[in-house]
Design a protein around this motif. Structure first.
Motif, mmCIF file in Angstrom:
data_model
loop_
_atom_site.group_PDB
_atom_site.id
_atom_site.type_symbol
_atom_site.label_atom_id
_atom_site.label_comp_id
_atom_site.label_asym_id
_atom_site.label_seq_id
_atom_site.Cartn_x
_atom_site.Cartn_y
_atom_site.Cartn_z
ATOM 1 N N SER A 1 -1.486 -1.542 7.530
ATOM 2 C CA SER A 1 -0.192 -0.869 7.368
ATOM 3 C C SER A 1 0.466 -1.148 6.015
ATOM 4 O O SER A 1 1.079 -0.256 5.433
ATOM 5 N N GLU A 2 0.355 -2.360 5.501
ATOM 6 C CA GLU A 2 0.987 -2.690 4.220
ATOM 7 C C GLU A 2 0.288 -2.019 3.036
ATOM 8 O O GLU A 2 0.875 -1.896 1.969
ATOM 9 N N SER A 3 -0.946 -1.605 3.209
ATOM 10 C CA SER A 3 -1.698 -0.977 2.119
ATOM 11 C C SER A 3 -1.639 0.540 2.161
ATOM 12 O O SER A 3 -2.027 1.190 1.191
#
Length: 188
Positions: A23-25
């Motif tokens: 999700s952070e990428s």
């Protein structure tokens, strides 16, 4: 007895877990699931990338996206890039990360590719130390910023006006000397 660690190719059923894991990428939460779905589907047919999922005791533990790339547009040496090798927090320090990197090395060997690369957040001390222990050295610093920010900084760095020419500077200094003389003569 330790829970068994297994590696396998990603399946369509892994899309929600992969989306959450990376999700952070991802570019955005809204588009993330469709981007991951596109990558998983393409991994079934193409040789350009593979997604490896790690399971620990039958539970989803982490994954890595293996991509065939070149060192750079200027250096066409082939390389396998280990994109987003990520392990869920509850499965760290159990060999999952090492197994994912090993899968990338095996993929490179399978394709006779001489180098592997990866990237990790500059703020992730543990990830950077782990990669260094495996022999992956820093080759470049990858910097990213919004286009508008870079444009604003470039504009701010431009000189606002041309430097005064020597004649103009001489005239300004002469005028100041003259003003000082006049002030000194009035005071005296």
């Amino acid at each position: 007895m330790a829970a068994p660690l297994t590696l396998r190719a990603a399946a369509l059923s892994d899309i929600p877990a992969l989306t959450a894991l990376w999700s952070e990428s991802l570019r955005s939460p809204e588009e993330g699931a469709s981007d991951v779905a596109r990558l998983v589907e393409a991994s079934f047919t193409g040789e350009s990338h593979r997604i490896v999922v790690a399971e620990y005791g039958g539970a989803f533990a982490g994954a890595v996206l293996l991509r065939m790339i070149t060192v750079s547009p200027l250096d066409p040496t082939p390389m396998v890039h280990l994109a987003s090798p990520t392990v869920l927090a509850e499965f760290r320090r159990r060999g999952v990360g090492r197994a994912l990197v090993e899968a990338g090395v095996a993929y490179a060997e399978e394709h006779d590719v001489p180098q592997v690369s990866t990237a990790s957040a500059s703020t992730s001390r543990d990830a950077n130390r782990f990669m260094a222990r495996l022999g992956l050295a820093t080759r470049a610093s990858f910097r990213v910023a919004p286009t508008a920010t870079v444009r604003a900084r470039i504009t701010a760095m431009r000189p606002t006006m041309a430097r005064p020419q020597r004649q103009q500077l001489t005239s300004v200094l002469a005028a100041r000397r003259s003003m000082r003389r006049t002030t000194t003569q009035r005071a005296g």
